[in-house]
Design an enzyme around this catalytic site. Structure first.
Site, PDB file in Angstrom:
ATOM      1  N   VAL A   1      59.305  11.855   7.404  1.00 43.95           N
ATOM      2  CA  VAL A   1      58.584  13.131   7.388  1.00 43.95           C
ATOM      3  C   VAL A   1      57.216  12.935   6.744  1.00 43.95           C
ATOM      4  O   VAL A   1      57.114  12.509   5.591  1.00 43.95           O
ATOM      5  CB  VAL A   1      59.385  14.213   6.641  1.00 43.95           C
ATOM      6  CG1 VAL A   1      58.603  15.528   6.624  1.00 43.95           C
ATOM      7  CG2 VAL A   1      60.752  14.412   7.285  1.00 43.95           C
ATOM      8  N   LYS A   2      56.188  13.261   7.503  1.00 42.19           N
ATOM      9  CA  LYS A   2      54.810  13.062   7.059  1.00 42.19           C
ATOM     10  C   LYS A   2      54.272  14.380   6.499  1.00 42.19           C
ATOM     11  O   LYS A   2      54.221  15.392   7.203  1.00 42.19           O
ATOM     12  CB  LYS A   2      53.968  12.584   8.247  1.00 42.19           C
ATOM     13  CG  LYS A   2      52.653  11.931   7.900  1.00 42.19           C
ATOM     14  CD  LYS A   2      52.060  11.351   9.193  1.00 42.19           C
ATOM     15  CE  LYS A   2      50.747  10.650   8.943  1.00 42.19           C
ATOM     16  NZ  LYS A   2      50.171  10.169  10.232  1.00 42.19           N
TER      17      LYS A   2
END
Length: 217
Positions: free
Chosen positions: A86-87
């Site tokens: 998850v960025k």
């Protein structure tokens, strides 16, 4: 040093994967749009397609800027595939969301990092990766490579496990310089990776070897 490719183009990802040197992929909504991929459902499907093509981590970016939205989007992204990272944006709520995902055992990549202080906060929150954008710093006459060196020193001082992912890599010398400074990962276009192959003496030497072989046959 891990090699990630920064794209949403499946052909380029496959080319790097086929070389046997690809460790992962980073992408974002802008890169998705560049490939004509729009709409939540299509973007989600494309992330899965990328994961099925490579063996390593694939960073998938949230678009929310509030904590609740980041958590909601991040959980949906993480459910897509075990390789998803998850960025998150390097803002206050992003750091808060990073700690949430760390506690849940979900990998994160803190993006849009431009200072050592931001990188320190990301590591404290348990980020898997921190992404300093060296090319964008160079664009404003600031030494992006110096930031890599500062982060490396801080992380080594305290034993942080967060990996330094040199982002916004523009060319081959960025890759070499980041490797010298101890960046854990680089991410850039395919050209920054394949450019490492190029050397005129290799071309000249190969040409001579082939010419000599033909003379003897």
């Amino acid at each position: 040093m891990k090699f990630f490719i920064d794209t949403a183009n499946l052909e380029q990802i496959k080319e790097a994967q086929d070389m046997g040197i690809l460790d992962g992929v980073t992408t974002n909504p802008s890169l998705m749009a560049k490939e004509g991929i729009t709409g939540t459902d299509n973007i989600m499907k494309h992330y899965v397609n990328i994961c099925n093509l490579v063996d390593g981590d694939v960073s998938a970016e949230v678009i929310s800027t509030d904590y609740e939205g980041m958590v909601r989007e991040g959980e949906a992204l993480a459910e897509l595939h075990e390789q998803i990272v998850v960025k998150l944006p390097m803002i206050k709520d992003g750091v808060k969301a990073c700690k949430y995902f760390y506690d849940k055992g979900i990998k994160t990549n803190m993006t849009l990092v431009f200072s050592a202080g931001q990188a320190l906060l990301a590591a404290k929150a348990g980020a898997t990766y921190v992404s300093p954008f060296i090319g964008r710093l160079d664009d404003i006459s600031t030494d992006g490579l110096n930031l890599i060196a500062e982060i490396r020193m801080i992380y080594d001082n305290y034993g942080f496990e967060t990996e330094i992912l040199a982002a916004s890599v523009r060319h081959t010398m960025h890759v070499i310089d980041c490797a010298k400074l101890g960046a854990d990962v680089m991410t850039g276009p395919l050209s920054s990776i394949t450019g490492l192959l190029n050397h005129p003496l290799t071309d000249i030497g190969l040409e001579k070897f082939l010419a000599d072989y033909k003379k003897g046959n």
